[in-house]
Design a protein around this motif. Structure first.
Motif, PDB file in Angstrom:
ATOM      1  N   ALA A 221       9.677   2.210   0.308  1.00  0.00           N
ATOM      2  CA  ALA A 221       8.697   2.635  -0.702  1.00  0.00           C
ATOM      3  C   ALA A 221       9.143   3.928  -1.369  1.00  0.00           C
ATOM      4  N   ILE A 222       9.693   4.828  -0.601  1.00  0.00           N
ATOM      5  CA  ILE A 222      10.154   6.107  -1.152  1.00  0.00           C
ATOM      6  C   ILE A 222      11.385   5.908  -2.030  1.00  0.00           C
ATOM      7  N   SER A 223      12.340   5.130  -1.552  1.00  0.00           N
ATOM      8  CA  SER A 223      13.580   4.941  -2.310  1.00  0.00           C
ATOM      9  C   SER A 223      13.366   4.117  -3.582  1.00  0.00           C
ATOM     10  N   ALA A 224      12.343   3.307  -3.600  1.00  0.00           N
ATOM     11  CA  ALA A 224      12.077   2.495  -4.801  1.00  0.00           C
ATOM     12  C   ALA A 224      11.612   3.378  -5.942  1.00  0.00           C
TER      13      ALA A 224
ATOM     14  N   ALA B 283       0.833  -1.207   0.000  1.00  0.00           N
ATOM     15  CA  ALA B 283       0.000   0.000   0.000  1.00  0.00           C
ATOM     16  C   ALA B 283       0.867   1.257   0.000  1.00  0.00           C
ATOM     17  N   LEU B 284       1.952   1.245   0.767  1.00  0.00           N
ATOM     18  CA  LEU B 284       2.867   2.392   0.779  1.00  0.00           C
ATOM     19  C   LEU B 284       3.489   2.614  -0.599  1.00  0.00           C
ATOM     20  N   HIS B 285       3.896   1.540  -1.259  1.00  0.00           N
ATOM     21  CA  HIS B 285       4.469   1.668  -2.603  1.00  0.00           C
ATOM     22  C   HIS B 285       3.464   2.307  -3.564  1.00  0.00           C
ATOM     23  N   LEU B 286       2.222   1.856  -3.520  1.00  0.00           N
ATOM     24  CA  LEU B 286       1.192   2.430  -4.395  1.00  0.00           C
ATOM     25  C   LEU B 286       0.933   3.898  -4.061  1.00  0.00           C
ATOM     26  N   ALA B 287       0.886   4.216  -2.781  1.00  0.00           N
ATOM     27  CA  ALA B 287       0.633   5.597  -2.361  1.00  0.00           C
ATOM     28  C   ALA B 287       1.750   6.522  -2.818  1.00  0.00           C
ATOM     29  N   VAL B 288       2.996   6.101  -2.648  1.00  0.00           N
ATOM     30  CA  VAL B 288       4.124   6.928  -3.078  1.00  0.00           C
ATOM     31  C   VAL B 288       4.094   7.098  -4.593  1.00  0.00           C
ATOM     32  N   ASP B 289       3.838   6.030  -5.327  1.00  0.00           N
ATOM     33  CA  ASP B 289       3.755   6.120  -6.789  1.00  0.00           C
ATOM     34  C   ASP B 289       2.649   7.081  -7.217  1.00  0.00           C
TER      35      ASP B 289
END
Length: 99
Positions: A96-99, A62-68
């Protein structure tokens, strides 16, 4: 030396049968017909279109999607938006941010 349990999963017979049913019918736990129905029910409850609801299998996903999603809407010069977080945070936030 005996092992110390930090937590124990509480899964009853009904839940175990439901998981078995989904695995045997769909073959997936994280996607498939059951998840689609859940997203549709959630969309109806929230009063939004089903296309506006996305569920994930973890908080990290969910964090990855939110950051994207946020980064896609940012106008930046060098193509990399700046993200500020507290110095003490959970590792998944940083990942998530660094990705």
């Amino acid at each position: 030396m005996s092992a110390m349990r930090l937590s124990r999963s509480i899964v009853g017979e009904a839940e175990a049968r439901a998981v078995a049913r989904v695995l045997l019918e769909d073959g997936y736990l994280g996607m498939g017909a059951e998840v689609r129905r859940f997203e549709e029910e959630l969309a109806a409850y929230l009063g939004v279109k089903p296309a506006q609801v996305v569920t994930t299998n973890s908080g990290t996903a969910a964090l990855h999607l939110a950051v994207d999603a946020v980064a896609a809407g940012c106008a930046v010069k060098d193509g990399r938006p700046e993200v500020l977080v507290p110095s003490l945070t959970f590792v998944a936030s940083f990942q998530a941010i660094s990705a």
